[in-house]
Design a protein around this motif. Structure first.
Motif, short mmCIF file in Angstrom:
data_model
loop_
_atom_site.label_atom_id
_atom_site.label_comp_id
_atom_site.label_asym_id
_atom_site.label_seq_id
_atom_site.Cartn_x
_atom_site.Cartn_y
_atom_site.Cartn_z
N LEU A 36 0.85 -1.19 0.00
CA LEU A 36 0.00 0.00 0.00
C LEU A 36 0.88 1.24 0.00
CD1 LEU A 36 -2.79 1.34 0.15
CD2 LEU A 36 -2.65 1.13 2.66
N GLY A 37 1.76 1.32 0.97
CA GLY A 37 2.74 2.40 1.02
C GLY A 37 2.14 3.73 1.40
N PRO A 38 2.99 4.74 1.52
CA PRO A 38 2.53 6.08 1.89
C PRO A 38 1.62 6.67 0.83
CG PRO A 38 4.92 5.86 2.17
CD PRO A 38 4.47 4.67 1.39
N GLY A 39 0.71 7.52 1.29
CA GLY A 39 -0.20 8.19 0.39
C GLY A 39 -1.08 9.15 1.15
N SER A 40 -2.09 9.66 0.47
CA SER A 40 -3.02 10.59 1.10
C SER A 40 -4.43 10.27 0.61
CB SER A 40 -2.66 12.04 0.76
OG SER A 40 -2.69 12.23 -0.64
N VAL A 57 -2.77 1.90 8.59
CA VAL A 57 -3.11 2.66 7.39
C VAL A 57 -2.92 4.15 7.64
CG1 VAL A 57 -5.00 3.26 5.83
CG2 VAL A 57 -4.67 0.89 6.52
N ARG A 58 -3.34 4.61 8.80
CA ARG A 58 -3.23 6.02 9.14
C ARG A 58 -1.76 6.46 9.22
NH1 ARG A 58 -6.50 5.67 13.22
NH2 ARG A 58 -8.38 6.16 12.05
N ALA A 59 -0.91 5.55 9.71
CA ALA A 59 0.51 5.87 9.82
C ALA A 59 1.16 6.05 8.45
CB ALA A 59 1.24 4.78 10.60
N LEU A 60 0.53 5.56 7.41
CA LEU A 60 1.03 5.73 6.05
C LEU A 60 0.56 7.04 5.43
CD1 LEU A 60 0.47 2.07 4.80
CD2 LEU A 60 2.67 3.14 5.31
N GLY A 61 -0.15 7.85 6.21
CA GLY A 61 -0.63 9.14 5.74
C GLY A 61 -2.02 9.12 5.15
N ARG A 62 -2.65 7.95 5.14
CA ARG A 62 -3.96 7.78 4.53
C ARG A 62 -5.06 7.88 5.59
NH1 ARG A 62 -3.09 5.58 -0.68
NH2 ARG A 62 -0.94 4.85 -0.99
N ALA A 63 -6.29 8.10 5.13
CA ALA A 63 -7.43 8.23 6.04
C ALA A 63 -8.30 6.98 5.91
CB ALA A 63 -8.24 9.47 5.69
N PRO A 64 -8.20 6.05 6.87
CA PRO A 64 -8.95 4.80 6.73
C PRO A 64 -10.44 5.00 6.96
CG PRO A 64 -7.84 4.88 8.86
CD PRO A 64 -7.38 6.09 8.09
N VAL A 65 -11.23 4.32 6.14
CA VAL A 65 -12.68 4.21 6.34
C VAL A 65 -13.03 2.74 6.10
CG1 VAL A 65 -13.24 6.58 5.72
CG2 VAL A 65 -13.14 4.84 3.94
N GLY A 66 -13.99 2.23 6.85
CA GLY A 66 -14.24 0.81 6.78
C GLY A 66 -15.68 0.44 6.51
N VAL A 67 -15.87 -0.71 5.90
CA VAL A 67 -17.19 -1.32 5.75
C VAL A 67 -17.11 -2.77 6.20
CG1 VAL A 67 -17.91 0.18 3.85
CG2 VAL A 67 -16.76 -1.98 3.34
N ASP A 68 -18.17 -3.22 6.81
CA ASP A 68 -18.25 -4.61 7.26
C ASP A 68 -19.71 -4.98 7.40
OD1 ASP A 68 -15.92 -6.57 8.65
OD2 ASP A 68 -17.99 -7.07 9.17
N LEU A 69 -20.00 -6.26 7.24
CA LEU A 69 -21.37 -6.74 7.36
C LEU A 69 -21.77 -6.97 8.82
CD1 LEU A 69 -23.82 -7.60 5.63
CD2 LEU A 69 -22.90 -9.93 5.64
N SER A 70 -20.79 -7.16 9.70
CA SER A 70 -21.08 -7.50 11.09
C SER A 70 -21.22 -6.26 11.95
CB SER A 70 -19.96 -8.39 11.65
OG SER A 70 -20.11 -8.55 13.05
N GLY A 71 -22.42 -6.02 12.43
CA GLY A 71 -22.65 -4.90 13.33
C GLY A 71 -21.90 -5.05 14.63
N GLU A 72 -21.75 -6.26 15.12
CA GLU A 72 -21.05 -6.49 16.38
C GLU A 72 -19.55 -6.20 16.24
OE1 GLU A 72 -22.38 -7.24 19.50
OE2 GLU A 72 -24.11 -6.56 18.38
#
Length: 219
Positions: A36-40, A57-72
């Motif tokens: 993945l490497g550094p990025g924005s 992911v954040r340490a690479l300069g990127r802004a993580p956002v996530g999706v998942d099917l499991s509410g728990e």
């Protein structure tokens, strides 16, 4: 829809992950840093689970956002990154809207992973990168016995596609939620069929690798 991981979310966070401490036996952090490497800009994590990879992911300069099917699972993820409950085969994002996406140790949880890869390709911007980090299809599966640390035993079954709960240990995930298996050619073909260009590869987790990573780009 109730996800399989809803029933084990507490165990996963409080025992399975906690038992690993700061160890990274599959070298996921190295794979993210290398492929993945550094990025924005935003980086979509498909199947983010409890969000344990967000800080990497954040340490690479990127802004993580996530999706998942499991509410728990997302209940644990929410303090770690912005999340949405969604089916990975129908991502709630516009075409060409993110510069990067990752799927970390989830392809065996998704019987429709070919559709997931196509969705990843759809939401990527032109030139965007998709990084797949998964258990190694050649050395991990219901056919692979790792009960002896000194000897990996591969039995018949590598070519058998499908779902299994067979596992050499009762302290992992496969015996609890099951896992899908695709031989290596099938897995690589998913990226080509989605119109992605295979860019780079890595393995991790010992001499008999536990993990295979793939970086692909959208033309």
């Amino acid at each position: 829809m109730r996800a399989r991981y809803d029933d084990i979310a507490d165990w996963y966070e409080q025992e399975f992950l906690a038992g690993q401490g700061d160890d990274d036996p599959l070298e996921v952090g190295l794979a993210l840093a290398t492929l993945l490497g550094p990025g924005s800009g935003p980086c979509l994590e498909i199947g983010c689970g409890t969000g344990v990879h967000a800080e990497t992911v954040r340490a690479l300069g990127r802004a993580p956002v996530g999706v998942d099917l499991s509410g728990e699972m997302l209940r644990y993820a929410k303090p770690r990154l912005p999340v949405a409950r969604a089916d990975a085969e129908r991502l709630p994002l516009r075409d060409g809207s993110v510069p990067a996406a990752v799927a970390v140790l989830v392809h065996t949880d998704m019987p429709g992973y070919p559709s997931v890869v196509r969705e990843a390709a759809r939401v990527l911007k032109p030139g965007g990168v998709f990084v797949h980090i998964g258990v190694h299809p050649c050395f991990c599966g219901g056919f692979a016995d790792r009960s002896d640390p000194a000897a990996l035993v591969l039995r018949r079954g590598y070519r058998e596609r499908g779902w299994t709960t067979d596992s050499w240990t009762d302290r992992g995930l496969r015996d609890k939620v099951g896992a899908a298996h695709w031989p290596l050619p099938d897995l690589l073909s998913m990226f080509l069929d989605a119109g992605l260009v295979l860019d780079s590869f890595a393995e991790g987790g010992g001499d008999s690798p536990l993990q295979l990573s793939i970086r692909a780009r959208k033309p």
